[in-house]
Motif scaffolding. Structure first.
Motif, PDB file in Angstrom:
ATOM      1  N   PHE A  96       0.749  -1.172  -0.023  1.00 14.43           N
ATOM      2  CA  PHE A  96       0.154   0.079  -0.050  1.00 14.43           C
ATOM      3  C   PHE A  96       0.714   1.285  -0.087  1.00 14.43           C
ATOM      4  N   ASN A  97       0.512   2.194  -0.764  1.00 16.65           N
ATOM      5  CA  ASN A  97       1.359   3.502  -1.052  1.00 16.65           C
ATOM      6  C   ASN A  97       0.558   4.567  -0.135  1.00 16.65           C
ATOM      7  N   VAL A  98       1.378   5.392   0.387  1.00 14.70           N
ATOM      8  CA  VAL A  98       0.922   6.506   1.166  1.00 14.70           C
ATOM      9  C   VAL A  98       1.699   7.648   0.798  1.00 14.70           C
ATOM     10  N   THR A  99       0.874   8.792   0.275  1.00 11.91           N
ATOM     11  CA  THR A  99       1.444   9.804  -0.521  1.00 11.91           C
ATOM     12  C   THR A  99       1.207  11.037   0.324  1.00 11.91           C
ATOM     13  N   MET A 100       2.084  11.970   0.659  1.00 17.73           N
ATOM     14  CA  MET A 100       1.883  13.188   1.320  1.00 17.73           C
ATOM     15  C   MET A 100       2.291  14.266   0.559  1.00 17.73           C
ATOM     16  N   SER A 101       1.481  15.313   0.397  1.00 15.56           N
ATOM     17  CA  SER A 101       1.953  16.511  -0.650  1.00 15.56           C
ATOM     18  C   SER A 101       2.005  17.694   0.461  1.00 15.56           C
ATOM     19  N   SER A 102       2.503  18.911  -0.289  1.00 19.28           N
ATOM     20  CA  SER A 102       2.433  20.174   0.374  1.00 19.28           C
ATOM     21  C   SER A 102       3.404  20.097   1.951  1.00 19.28           C
ATOM     22  N   ILE A 103       4.648  19.371   1.706  1.00 17.32           N
ATOM     23  CA  ILE A 103       5.203  18.935   2.864  1.00 17.32           C
ATOM     24  C   ILE A 103       5.510  20.463   3.802  1.00 17.32           C
ATOM     25  N   ARG A 104       5.227  20.259   5.019  1.00 14.29           N
ATOM     26  CA  ARG A 104       5.528  21.488   5.801  1.00 14.29           C
ATOM     27  C   ARG A 104       6.700  20.981   6.961  1.00 14.29           C
ATOM     28  N   ARG A 105       7.431  21.901   7.484  1.00 11.29           N
ATOM     29  CA  ARG A 105       8.418  21.341   8.315  1.00 11.29           C
ATOM     30  C   ARG A 105       8.007  20.674   9.657  1.00 11.29           C
ATOM     31  N   SER A 106       6.631  20.930   9.934  1.00  8.31           N
ATOM     32  CA  SER A 106       6.252  20.253  11.018  1.00  8.31           C
ATOM     33  C   SER A 106       5.675  19.006  10.835  1.00  8.31           C
ATOM     34  N   ASP A 107       5.841  18.623   9.540  1.00  9.49           N
ATOM     35  CA  ASP A 107       5.460  17.000   9.017  1.00  9.49           C
ATOM     36  C   ASP A 107       6.601  16.389   9.576  1.00  9.49           C
ATOM     37  N   GLY A 108       7.766  16.583   9.896  1.00  9.35           N
ATOM     38  CA  GLY A 108       8.817  15.900  10.109  1.00  9.35           C
ATOM     39  C   GLY A 108       8.422  14.993  11.413  1.00  9.35           C
ATOM     40  N   ASP A 109       8.522  13.747  11.419  1.00  5.78           N
ATOM     41  CA  ASP A 109       8.115  12.955  12.645  1.00  5.78           C
ATOM     42  C   ASP A 109       8.389  11.438  12.360  1.00  5.78           C
TER      43      ASP A 109
END
Length: 199
Positions: A96-109
């Protein structure tokens, strides 16, 4: 002290017995990259591969430093979208593929690929690292034919002009030298003529 220590150990063992059968990290049956690098403002895709025996189970993508306390971001069985995240389960291919877009600095985790099963979930961790580099589009303007032609004829022309300038400079120096030499010869011959007349 002995009684309290024994009680604490008993509850620790009991918690492990009750918790471990339901949640277990299993890198053999569920595989994903340990670290994913993403640029600020860009997008990233994570592929979580599982064994064929888990095709019919629910998969989800959760976030948190510890799996047991992670928060579900997106979840199957259907293709679901959150605000900036989507998940697609390809059962035939076994991932299964997970796609995250419009990455923010707060997404780092820390994130987790999870296969939910009755009695025992399996999971594996993925660390998302967001760089400070801002992703920006690049644009190049191709040169048209006239510009290319201008470049083509200018290269030999500038060498011709340079050669003419050098030749003119050398010729001028030679001409000046000849004029000075002629004047010096004339000045030297005049006294000789005067001396011959007086003699």
């Amino acid at each position: 002290m002995t009684t309290s220590g024994g009680t604490f150990g008993f509850f620790t063992v009991l918690l492990a017995i009750l918790w471990l059968p339901k949640h277990s990290a299993d890198p053999v049956h569920l595989r994903a990259p340990r670290i994913i690098n993403a640029e600020y403002g860009g997008s990233v895709a994570v592929s979580c591969q599982y064994d064929p025996q888990y095709r019919g189970y629910t998969k989800y993508w959760c976030r948190g430093p510890v799996y047991e306390l992670c928060k579900i971001v997106v979840k199957t069985p259907k293709k679901r979208h959150s605000d900036r995240c989507s998940i697609v389960d390809d059962r035939e291919a076994g991932f299964f593929n997970v796609t995250m877009s419009s990455i923010r600095r707060s997404d780092g985790d820390m994130y987790w690929c999870v296969v939910a099963r009755p009695g025992r979930n399996i999971f594996t961790g993925v660390k998302l690292v967001v760089s400070n580099k801002v992703m920006a589009p690049t644009c190049t303007t191709p040169k048209n034919d006239s510009e290319q032609n201008n470049v083509w004829w200018w290269k030999p022309l500038r060498w011709i002009i340079f050669s003419i300038m050098v030749f003119s400079l050398i010729s001028t120096h030679i001409a000046v030298w000849r004029i000075k030499r002629a004047h010096s010869i004339c000045h030297n011959s005049v006294p000789q003529q005067n001396s011959s007349i007086h003699g």
